[in-house]
Design a protein around this motif. Structure first.
Motif, PDB file in Angstrom:
ATOM      1  N   GLN A 125      -1.300   1.313   4.488  1.00 37.56           N
ATOM      2  CA  GLN A 125      -1.150   1.441   3.044  1.00 37.56           C
ATOM      3  C   GLN A 125      -2.452   1.020   2.379  1.00 37.56           C
ATOM      4  N   ALA A 126      -2.736   1.526   1.204  1.00 39.51           N
ATOM      5  CA  ALA A 126      -3.918   1.106   0.453  1.00 39.51           C
ATOM      6  C   ALA A 126      -3.835  -0.399   0.233  1.00 39.51           C
ATOM      7  N   GLY A 127      -4.920  -1.100   0.513  1.00 38.06           N
ATOM      8  CA  GLY A 127      -4.972  -2.542   0.335  1.00 38.06           C
ATOM      9  C   GLY A 127      -4.568  -3.344   1.556  1.00 38.06           C
TER      10      GLY A 127
ATOM     11  N   LYS B  89     -10.136  -3.837   4.068  1.00 41.45           N
ATOM     12  CA  LYS B  89      -8.847  -3.291   3.639  1.00 41.45           C
ATOM     13  C   LYS B  89      -8.902  -1.764   3.604  1.00 41.45           C
ATOM     14  N   ALA B  90      -7.764  -1.158   3.905  1.00 37.15           N
ATOM     15  CA  ALA B  90      -7.649   0.296   3.792  1.00 37.15           C
ATOM     16  C   ALA B  90      -7.785   0.667   2.313  1.00 37.15           C
ATOM     17  N   GLU B  91      -8.560   1.681   2.046  1.00 38.39           N
ATOM     18  CA  GLU B  91      -8.773   2.102   0.665  1.00 38.39           C
ATOM     19  C   GLU B  91      -7.707   3.081   0.195  1.00 38.39           C
ATOM     20  N   LYS B  92      -7.144   3.842   1.141  1.00 35.07           N
ATOM     21  CA  LYS B  92      -6.145   4.864   0.823  1.00 35.07           C
ATOM     22  C   LYS B  92      -5.059   4.826   1.886  1.00 35.07           C
ATOM     23  N   PRO B  93      -3.852   5.258   1.547  1.00 28.98           N
ATOM     24  CA  PRO B  93      -2.813   5.321   2.583  1.00 28.98           C
ATOM     25  C   PRO B  93      -3.101   6.453   3.562  1.00 28.98           C
TER      26      PRO B  93
ATOM     27  N   GLU C   7      -5.623  11.043   5.572  1.00 31.15           N
ATOM     28  CA  GLU C   7      -4.902  10.674   4.360  1.00 31.15           C
ATOM     29  C   GLU C   7      -3.488  11.208   4.368  1.00 31.15           C
TER      30      GLU C   7
END
Length: 79
Positions: free
Chosen positions: A31-33, A49-53, A78
């Protein structure tokens, strides 16, 4: 497909401690974040952290690898 790139130079880690499981593996849905790694700079650990899911399609570094600013660390398909 997008990449997660290093925001700072340092040493990359896939897990919070040597005995812990990795934050993610290839195929993990993120997940984003979500925290997906760490970069150590002068004994300070900074979360990556992941920027996008999406789904992690490739992990480009191993534990202990040095990383430079802008270097790709993960590839994410994505969602």
């Amino acid at each position: 497909m997008s990449t997660v790139d290093a925001q700072m130079p340092g040493v990359f880690y896939r897990r919070p401690s040597p005995e812990a499981d990795p934050y993610i593996e290839t195929g993990t849905l993120v997940q984003a974040g979500q925290t997906i790694g760490l970069i150590e700079v002068m004994k300070t650990f900074n979360e990556v952290k992941a920027e996008k899911p999406g789904r992690v399609s490739k992990i480009l570094l191993d534990d202990g690898d040095e990383v430079d600013i802008g270097q790709s660390m993960f590839e994410v398909d994505e969602a």
